[in-house]
Design a protein around this motif. Structure first.
Motif, mmCIF file in Angstrom:
data_model
loop_
_atom_site.group_PDB
_atom_site.id
_atom_site.type_symbol
_atom_site.label_atom_id
_atom_site.label_comp_id
_atom_site.label_asym_id
_atom_site.label_seq_id
_atom_site.Cartn_x
_atom_site.Cartn_y
_atom_site.Cartn_z
ATOM 1 N N LEU A 1 0.832 -1.202 0.000
ATOM 2 C CA LEU A 1 0.000 0.000 0.000
ATOM 3 C C LEU A 1 0.867 1.253 0.000
ATOM 4 O O LEU A 1 0.605 2.204 -0.741
ATOM 5 N N LEU A 2 1.911 1.260 0.811
ATOM 6 C CA LEU A 2 2.823 2.396 0.858
ATOM 7 C C LEU A 2 3.518 2.586 -0.489
ATOM 8 O O LEU A 2 3.675 3.711 -0.968
ATOM 9 N N GLY A 3 3.906 1.489 -1.120
ATOM 10 C CA GLY A 3 4.544 1.572 -2.434
ATOM 11 C C GLY A 3 3.604 2.129 -3.490
ATOM 12 O O GLY A 3 4.008 2.934 -4.344
ATOM 13 N N LEU A 4 2.332 1.725 -3.447
ATOM 14 C CA LEU A 4 1.356 2.268 -4.388
ATOM 15 C C LEU A 4 1.129 3.753 -4.168
ATOM 16 O O LEU A 4 1.019 4.528 -5.125
ATOM 17 N N ILE A 5 1.059 4.156 -2.913
ATOM 18 C CA ILE A 5 0.883 5.583 -2.622
ATOM 19 C C ILE A 5 2.075 6.386 -3.123
ATOM 20 O O ILE A 5 1.921 7.449 -3.720
ATOM 21 N N LEU A 6 3.275 5.878 -2.900
ATOM 22 C CA LEU A 6 4.469 6.577 -3.372
ATOM 23 C C LEU A 6 4.537 6.606 -4.903
ATOM 24 O O LEU A 6 5.005 7.575 -5.488
ATOM 25 N N ALA A 7 4.051 5.549 -5.552
ATOM 26 C CA ALA A 7 4.058 5.521 -7.010
ATOM 27 C C ALA A 7 3.039 6.506 -7.580
ATOM 28 O O ALA A 7 3.250 7.077 -8.649
ATOM 29 N N LEU A 8 1.927 6.700 -6.880
ATOM 30 C CA LEU A 8 0.889 7.615 -7.360
ATOM 31 C C LEU A 8 1.136 9.065 -6.965
ATOM 32 O O LEU A 8 0.458 9.960 -7.470
ATOM 33 N N LEU A 9 2.088 9.311 -6.095
ATOM 34 C CA LEU A 9 2.346 10.670 -5.629
ATOM 35 C C LEU A 9 2.654 11.655 -6.754
ATOM 36 O O LEU A 9 2.104 12.758 -6.758
ATOM 37 N N PRO A 10 3.487 11.322 -7.742
ATOM 38 C CA PRO A 10 3.719 12.291 -8.830
ATOM 39 C C PRO A 10 2.442 12.612 -9.618
ATOM 40 O O PRO A 10 2.249 13.742 -10.059
ATOM 41 N N VAL A 11 1.566 11.630 -9.779
ATOM 42 C CA VAL A 11 0.319 11.873 -10.500
ATOM 43 C C VAL A 11 -0.576 12.813 -9.697
ATOM 44 O O VAL A 11 -1.212 13.719 -10.237
ATOM 45 N N ILE A 12 -0.614 12.607 -8.383
ATOM 46 C CA ILE A 12 -1.460 13.432 -7.522
ATOM 47 C C ILE A 12 -0.964 14.873 -7.493
ATOM 48 O O ILE A 12 -1.757 15.811 -7.442
ATOM 49 N N THR B 1 0.539 16.536 -9.873
ATOM 50 C CA THR B 1 0.494 17.254 -11.139
ATOM 51 C C THR B 1 -0.813 18.025 -11.254
ATOM 52 O O THR B 1 -1.775 17.785 -10.531
ATOM 53 N N THR B 2 -0.866 18.927 -12.209
ATOM 54 C CA THR B 2 -2.087 19.712 -12.414
ATOM 55 C C THR B 2 -3.132 18.910 -13.163
ATOM 56 O O THR B 2 -4.284 19.324 -13.232
ATOM 57 N N ALA B 3 -2.776 17.762 -13.721
ATOM 58 C CA ALA B 3 -3.721 16.948 -14.477
ATOM 59 C C ALA B 3 -4.553 16.053 -13.560
ATOM 60 O O ALA B 3 -5.486 15.417 -14.035
ATOM 61 N N PHE B 4 -4.264 16.012 -12.294
ATOM 62 C CA PHE B 4 -4.972 15.100 -11.393
ATOM 63 C C PHE B 4 -6.481 15.335 -11.351
ATOM 64 O O PHE B 4 -7.242 14.376 -11.439
ATOM 65 N N PRO B 5 -6.965 16.581 -11.230
ATOM 66 C CA PRO B 5 -8.430 16.771 -11.237
ATOM 67 C C PRO B 5 -9.086 16.282 -12.528
ATOM 68 O O PRO B 5 -10.192 15.751 -12.505
ATOM 69 N N HIS B 6 -8.389 16.455 -13.635
ATOM 70 C CA HIS B 6 -8.916 15.976 -14.911
ATOM 71 C C HIS B 6 -9.000 14.443 -14.926
ATOM 72 O O HIS B 6 -9.958 13.876 -15.451
ATOM 73 N N LEU B 7 -8.007 13.794 -14.352
ATOM 74 C CA LEU B 7 -8.029 12.335 -14.278
ATOM 75 C C LEU B 7 -9.183 11.847 -13.403
ATOM 76 O O LEU B 7 -9.823 10.846 -13.722
ATOM 77 N N ILE B 8 -9.458 12.565 -12.327
ATOM 78 C CA ILE B 8 -10.567 12.189 -11.452
ATOM 79 C C ILE B 8 -11.893 12.323 -12.198
ATOM 80 O O ILE B 8 -12.747 11.432 -12.148
ATOM 81 N N VAL B 9 -12.077 13.425 -12.914
ATOM 82 C CA VAL B 9 -13.320 13.642 -13.662
ATOM 83 C C VAL B 9 -13.485 12.575 -14.732
ATOM 84 O O VAL B 9 -14.571 12.007 -14.904
ATOM 85 N N ILE B 10 -12.420 12.250 -15.447
ATOM 86 C CA ILE B 10 -12.490 11.224 -16.491
ATOM 87 C C ILE B 10 -12.826 9.862 -15.886
ATOM 88 O O ILE B 10 -13.635 9.118 -16.439
#
Length: 61
Positions: free
Chosen positions: A5-16, A18-27
């Motif tokens: 779980l910690l590894g997944l959170i650390l892997a997703l941190l750059p995505v979170i 970025t400015t594209a994160f809200p767009h990814l959530i909406v999509i």
């Protein structure tokens, strides 16, 4: 389990961060609701067709 779980959170941190994160959530929300909307539309269309058939059979009688 916790390290995965910690590894997944650390892997997703750059995505979170970025400015594209809200767009990814909406999509992802739209992608999740699209099958339900298509199913609902199909049910509405089938109901309308069945009603028309029943009315046509009723008029024949």
């Amino acid at each position: 389990m916790l390290s995965i779980l910690l590894g997944l959170i650390l892997a997703l941190l750059p995505v979170i961060l970025t400015t594209a994160f809200p767009h990814l959530i909406v999509i992802s929300i739209y992608a999740g609701t699209l099958p339900w909307l298509a199913l609902g539309l199909g049910i509405i269309v089938m109901t309308a067709i069945m009603r028309r058939q029943r009315i046509a059979e009723w008029r024949k009688k």
